[in-house]
Write a protein that holds these residues in place. Structure first.
Motif, short mmCIF file in Angstrom:
data_model
loop_
_atom_site.label_atom_id
_atom_site.label_comp_id
_atom_site.label_asym_id
_atom_site.label_seq_id
_atom_site.Cartn_x
_atom_site.Cartn_y
_atom_site.Cartn_z
N VAL A 682 0.84 -1.21 0.00
CA VAL A 682 0.00 0.00 0.00
C VAL A 682 0.87 1.25 0.00
O VAL A 682 0.60 2.22 -0.73
CB VAL A 682 -0.95 0.00 1.22
N SER A 711 -2.57 6.75 -0.02
CA SER A 711 -3.43 5.77 -0.66
C SER A 711 -4.65 5.49 0.22
O SER A 711 -4.56 5.53 1.45
CB SER A 711 -2.63 4.49 -0.88
N ARG A 712 -5.78 5.21 -0.43
CA ARG A 712 -7.01 4.93 0.31
C ARG A 712 -7.46 3.50 0.07
O ARG A 712 -6.90 2.78 -0.76
CB ARG A 712 -8.10 5.92 -0.11
N MET A 713 -8.47 3.11 0.81
CA MET A 713 -8.89 1.71 0.78
C MET A 713 -9.24 1.21 -0.63
O MET A 713 -8.88 0.11 -1.02
CB MET A 713 -10.08 1.50 1.71
N ALA A 714 -9.94 2.06 -1.39
CA ALA A 714 -10.44 1.61 -2.69
C ALA A 714 -9.31 1.28 -3.67
O ALA A 714 -9.51 0.50 -4.60
CB ALA A 714 -11.35 2.68 -3.28
N THR A 716 -6.56 -0.23 -2.87
CA THR A 716 -5.76 -1.35 -2.36
C THR A 716 -6.04 -2.61 -3.17
O THR A 716 -7.18 -3.06 -3.25
CB THR A 716 -6.10 -1.61 -0.87
#
Lengths: 769, 158
Positions: A682, A711-714, A716
């Motif tokens: 990530v 970075s964001r969850m989407a 990953t």
């Protein structure tokens, strides 16, 4: 000569200090973070001390000293002149087992996995263990730091022996109790079992008897075979989890003391500027402000730079007062550096020879004789560590002592710095370690610790210094940017020559020959040992931008360059990248026998082949999709990764999957270790997607997470991990999974689009995630 | 300066002599000693400061304490009914060993708790969308997503 060029002291694992030219020398990251002087020398002696617990029980405290001198001073032990322990076990009569966690927890899981090593050899059930964070004490716990993924390799032998010595003594105590030989007895999960009778004695029952026994030599005790492990390698959750998910105070920033005041410290936005005058009278009248004053500092960026302190009754009031602060800065010695100017200069000096050059074979001749040559210019930016917990520290100057509660990766460096900057005797500095909301190398530096101490020295109350996010981003020790002019030679499809003219930075006002911290390059970082002709030129541009060690220093930047360029060479040669990359390793061999920091090509080949197999290398993909492969060896860990991407017509990159193959010998904690790898992937995506620290006229332009995005969850991807089980000693996992990420992703983007990314982040080339 | 009353974790609290513009974050941390709610950016960009106001997730760093006077605030310290009975999300976070450094996790859990209130069985996409304002510098997103699914399967909205 080849091995000489790839000499292992050329550091794959940790960085060199700025004061060393080139790659002849190797030092520890912590020492490098500590330019000035080496600390007081503490002789290491063998020491093992037993004493009764108040309620009866066994306390084992060890110093597992090294070398022949370690055990040579029994007279000094008798007279009480002891070296201190570096590990600590308590077994109480009620069966409670306490194991000390010695090193700072920054999120790498060290508070869990180091005690696991002791518990494994002690042969106790993990559920019976209470882990306690130790105090900072060189004499009792040895070196305590978090950096360079070094906690594991440095403590692996020592902590196993620590547990095994205690276990051996408990077995001896049981054998004596039963009047049988020790070979008749066996330790088993908190008990000693009599093999003949099946009788069992709990460690708790044996603790007092064991405490009266002589202590075996640490090298004489038998360590467990890995096949006997019951704990190491299992999925063990972090010991602080319950406190974390219920919001208990753990972190530096959570520290609270009676009567505590809250401070900010404002430094010149241009690095190195000095506070001459400020509207202190106005600031002192602001709501809640207790005091405001200028601190001259000692001009050492690692210790105390000039600035204005504002002390208030609350964080909000201190932050608000800062907004009203007006300072006249003396910028005569301040930075006026510009990232845009550096980029232009680096590009323009490309063809010139470097200031420093090292060569194996004859790269120019190889290029001249080549069937085909490839030339490329790669650029990567400065980066901020962007710890989510901003820099902070609490200090209280009382009774002639400076007492500090610090989230520091190098707490043992602090006393020396306080002495240097504030003229307080190191013996009057007391430091407590607190959990750290992200390290990544930023808190190897202790500038924020020295700052709060400088403030506390003037205030008759405990003070907590909190940096705003904006201050944190404006005053980092950045990962230095860099530029590589690369030329590669191909003859009959083989890679016969490589020339890298590396443009980096040198401290402004110095001799111009030293690279800045984290901005040096050495041949071991190429990791293509079969290229017969290799030259490394280096040119340093003067800079005042503070730099430091950022997760996998040096490797975090150059792995992308070299693994991308290898793909350019394979493409130019018309060859499959997997086959071409494997060819660069040659026969399986250790480039320097017995030196773990030297590349082992066999281990490299194994992880590359595993990643390729698990990553479906060679399987056809749809239009707009691509697959990329990269390898890197750093911090004693071997990692290969295959990334799969889908790129749409607007150059939006979706990273679908990252397959990771690793050889770190032994995975100590399946949970913590895999978490580090997932996080590294990530982090790799964060940096390649859009992170860039730029500066103009010596002032950093990025200020917060809106212009320095994480970075964001989407975004990953699916992350798959495959671990080779090998007999090698384990290593830390905070860093080595990071370096291959960007290379794998950028090679995949090329596979999907035919566009080669040569400037980081990829947003510079019109791609986005 | 003002006196402000509000309900925090089911208890009535009075903040005396406080600047009404003080962000709720700092009122909680400095004035009430509830430090589980974290400061990350001060601009509502990272989500580390997430708490509930009347059950809805908000960024406490960007909300003046005066604007929540008289309302009910829930912080990470008050999410579970008691120490023995943690919220299903807290249990799931431990089961999946989500945290690395752990600094963002209180905000993540508070945001996820609000999500499960409105969407008891969220899809991956619904989780990604709802959690997009919560940054994790350590990159624990895969585990956060898995833990939310686990908690949802165990009645996480409770």
């Amino acid at each position: 000569m080849k091995n000489q060029f790839y000499r292992s002291d050329l550091i794959p694992d940790i960085d060199m200090p700025a004061e060393f030219v080139h790659w002849e020398n190797r030092m520890d990251v912590e020492k490098a973070a500590n330019d000035s002087s080496s600390g007081p020398f503490i002789p290491r002696r063998q020491f093992l001390k037993l004493s009764g617990l108040a309620g009866g029980g066994l306390v084992l405290a060890f110093s597992l000293g090294r070398g022949p001198k370690a055990a040579a001073s029994p007279d000094k032990q008798a007279s009480g002149e002891y070296f201190a322990p570096n590990a600590f076990i308590q077994i109480a009569k009620d069966g409670a087992i306490v194991i000390a966690a010695k090193n700072p927890e920054v999120g790498q899981g060290v508070k869990t996995f180091l005690p696991m090593i002791i518990a494994e050899e002690l042969e106790v059930p993990w559920e019976s263990v209470t882990v306690k964070q130790s105090e900072i004490d060189l004499e009792r716990f040895g070196r305590q730091s978090a950096g360079g993924s070094q906690s594991t390799p440095r403590n692996w032998d020592l902590l196993r022996q620590t547990g095994a010595v205690a276990r051996t003594m408990l077995v001896t105590a049981a054998a004596q109790t039963w009047g049988v030989s020790e070979s008749q007895c066996k330790a088993d999960q908190g008990y000693v079992v009599n093999r003949s009778t099946g009788k069992r004695l709990a460690y708790a029952e044996l603790a007092s008897a064991a405490a009266a026994l002589p202590i075996p030599e640490k090298d004489s005790v038998k360590l467990k075979d890995r096949s006997e492990y019951k704990l190491l390698g299992k999925f063990i959750p972090g010991v602080d989890n319950r406190a974390l998910v219920t919001g208990q105070p753990l972190f530096g920033i959570d520290q609270k003391l009676p009567g505590m005041l809250y401070a900010v410290y404002v430094k010149c936005p241009n690095f190195g500027g000095v506070a001459k005058q400020a509207n202190l009278d106005v600031i002192r009248k602001r709501p809640g402000v207790v005091d405001a004053f200028i601190i001259e500092g000692n001009g050492n960026e690692l210790e105390l730079m000039s600035g204005v302190a504002i002390v208030a009754k609350s964080t909000h009031q201190a932050f608000q007062a800062e907004k009203a602060l007006r300072v006249i800065w003396d910028k005569s010695n301040a930075s006026d550096n510009s990232w845009e100017a550096y980029k232009a200069e680096a590009l323009s000096i490309g063809p010139k020879a470097g200031q420093i050059s090292d060569e194996m074979g004859d790269a120019e001749a190889a290029l001249a004789q080549a069937d085909q040559t490839v030339e490329s210019f790669y650029t990567y930016p400065f980066l901020s560590h962007a710890n989510l917990e901003p820099q902070n520290c609490t200090a209280w100057f009382h009774d002639g002592k400076m007492e500090i509660w610090a989230p520091s990766q190098t707490p043992q460096n602090v006393a020396r710095m306080i002495n240097s900057a504030l003229d307080i005797d190191p013996s009057d500095v007391v430091i407590h370690q607190l959990r750290i909301g992200g390290g990544f190398g930023r808190r190897l530096m202790n500038d924020f610790v020295v700052e709060v101490c400088a403030i506390a020295k003037e205030i008759e109350a405990p003070v907590k210094l909190t940096w705003t996010r904006e201050a944190d981003m404006a005053h980092d020790f950045y990962r230095p940017g860099g530029f590589h002019h690369l030329k590669g030679a191909l003859s009959q499809g083989r890679w016969t020559g490589l020339l890298d003219h590396f443009v980096s930075f040198t401290p402004e006002g110095g001799d111009g020959k030293r690279p800045v911290r984290g901005g040096n390059l050495s041949p071991d970082l190429f990791q293509f040992p079969e290229i017969p002709n290799l030259r490394l030129d280096q040119t340093f541009l003067p800079s005042r931008v503070p730099t430091g060690f950022w997760r996998a220093p040096r490797s975090c930047a150059v792995a992308w360059v070299f693994q991308s360029f290898a793909n350019e060479m394979a493409v130019a040669a018309g060859r499959d990248h997997l086959e071409f990359l494997l060819e660069q390793f040659g026969e399986p061999r250790w480039l320097e026998e017995g030196e773990r920091r030297a590349l082992h090509t066999g281990r490299a080949i194994d992880v590359v082949e595993l990643a390729a197999k698990k990553g479906d290398w060679g399987n056809p993909m749809s239009q707009g999709q691509g697959r990329g492969l990269a390898f890197y060896f750093s911090h004693l860990g071997y990692f290969a990764q295959v990334a799969e991407v889908t790129v749409d017509a607007s150059n939006r990159v979706k990273i679908d999957r990252v397959v990771v193959a690793a050889d770190v010998g032994l995975l100590l904690n399946k949970s913590g270790g895999e978490n580090q790898v997932e996080g590294s992937v990530v982090d790799g995506i964060s940096t390649l997607a859009g992170q860039e620290i730029t500066f103009e006229d010596g002032e950093v332009l990025e200020t917060n997470f809106d212009d320095y995005p994480l970075s964001r969850m989407a975004s990953t991807p699916k992350i798959e991990m495959h671990w080779l089980t090998t007999d090698w000693s384990p290593t830390g996992l905070g860093e080595p999974a990071f370096p291959p990420v960007a290379g794998a992703v950028c090679n995949a983007i090329f596979d999907a689009t035919g566009h080669r990314i040569r400037t980081m982040p990829i947003s510079k080339e019109g791609f986005h995630i | 300066m003002a006196t402000i009353q509000l309900k925090v974790n089911q208890e009535g609290r009075e903040l005396r002599d406080i600047d009404p513009a003080t962000p709720l974050l700092w009122a909680l941390r400095d004035h009430l000693g509830l430090v589980g709610t974290k400061y990350g950016c001060g601009k509502g960009l990272c989500g580390a400061c997430t708490v509930h106001i009347n059950g809805a997730a908000i960024r406490s760093c960007s909300m003046p304490v005066s604007s929540v006077a008289g309302q009910s605030v829930t912080t990470i310290e008050g999410l579970a009914p008691d120490r023995q009975n943690l919220h299903p999300l807290q249990e799931a976070w431990m089961e999946h060993d989500v945290p690395q450094c752990g600094y963002c996790q209180a905000g993540q859990i508070m945001n996820a708790a609000a999500l499960l209130q409105s969407t008891p069985s969220p899809s991956d996409e619904e989780i990604d969308n709802a959690m997009s304002g919560n940054l994790c510098r350590c990159g624990t997103y895969t585990r956060i997503r898995a833990a939310i699914h686990t908690a949802a399967g165990k009645g996480g909205a409770s």
